[in-house]
Design an enzyme around this catalytic site. Sequence first.
Site, mmCIF file in Angstrom:
data_model
loop_
_atom_site.group_PDB
_atom_site.id
_atom_site.type_symbol
_atom_site.label_atom_id
_atom_site.label_comp_id
_atom_site.label_asym_id
_atom_site.label_seq_id
_atom_site.Cartn_x
_atom_site.Cartn_y
_atom_site.Cartn_z
ATOM 1 N N GLY A 46 18.640 88.026 19.725
ATOM 2 C CA GLY A 46 18.394 87.912 21.162
ATOM 3 C C GLY A 46 16.896 88.028 21.400
ATOM 4 O O GLY A 46 16.273 88.979 20.926
ATOM 5 N N GLN A 84 28.341 84.095 19.021
ATOM 6 C CA GLN A 84 27.830 85.132 19.922
ATOM 7 C C GLN A 84 28.711 85.265 21.163
ATOM 8 O O GLN A 84 28.909 86.351 21.700
ATOM 9 C CB GLN A 84 26.389 84.819 20.363
ATOM 10 C CG GLN A 84 25.343 84.970 19.279
ATOM 11 C CD GLN A 84 25.060 83.690 18.535
ATOM 12 O OE1 GLN A 84 25.933 82.813 18.404
ATOM 13 N NE2 GLN A 84 23.856 83.557 17.979
ATOM 14 N N ASP A 109 15.034 81.294 24.756
ATOM 15 C CA ASP A 109 14.256 81.924 23.686
ATOM 16 C C ASP A 109 12.787 81.557 23.773
ATOM 17 O O ASP A 109 11.932 82.269 23.231
ATOM 18 C CB ASP A 109 14.823 81.522 22.323
ATOM 19 C CG ASP A 109 16.180 82.159 22.099
ATOM 20 O OD1 ASP A 109 17.179 81.664 22.677
ATOM 21 O OD2 ASP A 109 16.246 83.183 21.392
HETATM 22 C C1 LIG Z 1 18.453 87.080 26.221
HETATM 23 S S1 LIG Z 1 17.863 85.958 25.081
HETATM 24 C C2 LIG Z 1 19.286 85.623 24.189
HETATM 25 C C3 LIG Z 1 19.145 84.315 23.483
HETATM 26 O O1 LIG Z 1 19.014 84.545 22.074
HETATM 27 C C4 LIG Z 1 20.098 83.922 21.451
HETATM 28 O O2 LIG Z 1 19.785 83.444 20.183
HETATM 29 P P1 LIG Z 1 20.169 84.353 18.893
HETATM 30 O O3 LIG Z 1 21.529 84.916 19.139
HETATM 31 O O4 LIG Z 1 20.115 83.357 17.753
HETATM 32 O O5 LIG Z 1 19.088 85.393 18.802
HETATM 33 C C5 LIG Z 1 20.459 82.795 22.384
HETATM 34 O O6 LIG Z 1 19.563 81.719 22.309
HETATM 35 C C6 LIG Z 1 20.373 83.497 23.698
HETATM 36 O O7 LIG Z 1 20.273 82.689 24.835
#
Ligand SMILES: CSC[C@H]1O[C@H](OP(=O)(O)O)[C@H](O)[C@@H]1O
Length: 349
Positions: free
Chosen positions: A53, A200, A241
Site C-alpha cells: 500500500g 487484495q 500509487d
Molecule cells: C492507499 S494506496 C493502496 C494502493 O496500493 C496497492 O498496491 P499494492 O497492494 O501492490 O501495494 C494498490 O495499488 C492500492 O490502490
Amino acid sequence: MLNTKHDRIRAVVWTERGVRLLDQRRLPQEETYWTATCAFEVAEAITKMVVRGAPAIGIAAAYGVVLAARARFAEANSNWKALIKTDLQDLEAARPTAVNLAWALKRMAALINGLPSDVDPENALLAEAQRIHEEDIAANRRMGELGAALIEGPAKVLTHCNTGSLATGGFGTALGVIRYAYSEGQINEVFADETRPWLQGARLTAWELLQDGIPVVLIADSVAPYLLGQGQIQWVIIGADRIAANGDIANKIGSYGLAVAARHHRVRFMVVAPTSTIDWNLPDGMGIPIEQRPPEEVLTLAGKEIAISGTKAYNPAFDVTPAHLIDVIVTEKGVVHQPSSERMKTLQV
Ligand SMILES: CSC[C@H]1O[C@H](OP(=O)(O)O)[C@H](O)[C@@H]1O
C-alpha cells in the site's frame, strides 16, 4: 454507526525492538506479525509485500531509516551519515511504483542532512517518522470527509484492491471515503473486486469492511464491467500509487479497465490519495515505472499451481489510468474535478 474496529488495524507499528508489521500475505486467515529489526529487513518486507500500500510502505521505510541510523551511529559514530546513504538506497529500491516510498525517504534524508554528525540521531529521526505516520492518518480522515461530501446517498460503490488501514497509516484512502460515507448514511453497499493475482480485495478489503460492519459484496474481477453496465453502481472509488502532474494515475493492475468501463457506462470515477502520492516531476503518466512482479503470483493460488508447469505469465502490478477517464481526484489539500495539468496546480498552494 461505524464501529471503530478499523482503529484496531495497524499495518505498521513502531516498537523499541523494530518495525512491527502485520503480515498481509497471511490475511485473512492468520493475523501474524513480522518485526523488522534493521533497514534491510524493512526493505525485504516491502518487496515481499508483508507490508503493502503506497502510504504504508512510505511509513514503514521512514521507520526503517530510524533503525538504520541506530545501527550506523553505533557502528561509525560521527561517520554515520556517509554510511546511512546505502540504507536509504536499499529502502527506495524495494518497490518502484508507489512514489510515497521515495517521498518519505526524501523527507527523512532532508532531516538527516540538517542533523549534527556527533549526536545520536535516533530520537530526531523517530519523531519525524512518527510525524509522517500521524500526518497520513490525519490526511486520510480529511479525504474521507472531502470524498464523502461528493457522494449523494444512498449509493452503491465499487472499489478495487485494498486502500484501507492495511495500505496506509490508518483509516485508508478510498476505503476512508467509503468508511466516512457509510457512517454518514451516504453509502449502503460496497462491491469489492477480488483483485487478482494478489487478491487484495478478497483477502484484505472484505476483511477490513466486515470488521467495520460495512456491507461488502465480493466479485470476481471479470464481473466489474458487467456490474457497471447494470446501472446499480454510482461511483467507482480507488486509490493511487503515483499521480503525475497532469492527473494521470498509476494504481493496481485492473484500474485502467475499470476506468474505461466506468466511463462507457457513465459511472463516476473517484481517485483518493494524499498529496504525498503526487509526483510533480512527472508531466504525465507515461514516465511512471510499472513494477513487474514474479510470474508465480499468477501461476499459483494459495501456494498451489493453477497452470500447468512451464506456463509463462506476465504480471505487471500496476497500470496507468489517463486523467481524462477520472472524474475527481480527492486529496487532503482539496478536490480536483476533471483533473488536468492546470487544475492539479490548485493542490500546490
Ligand atoms: C492507499 S494506496 C493502496 C494502493 O496500493 C496497492 O498496491 P499494492 O497492494 O501492490 O501495494 C494498490 O495499488 C492500492 O490502490
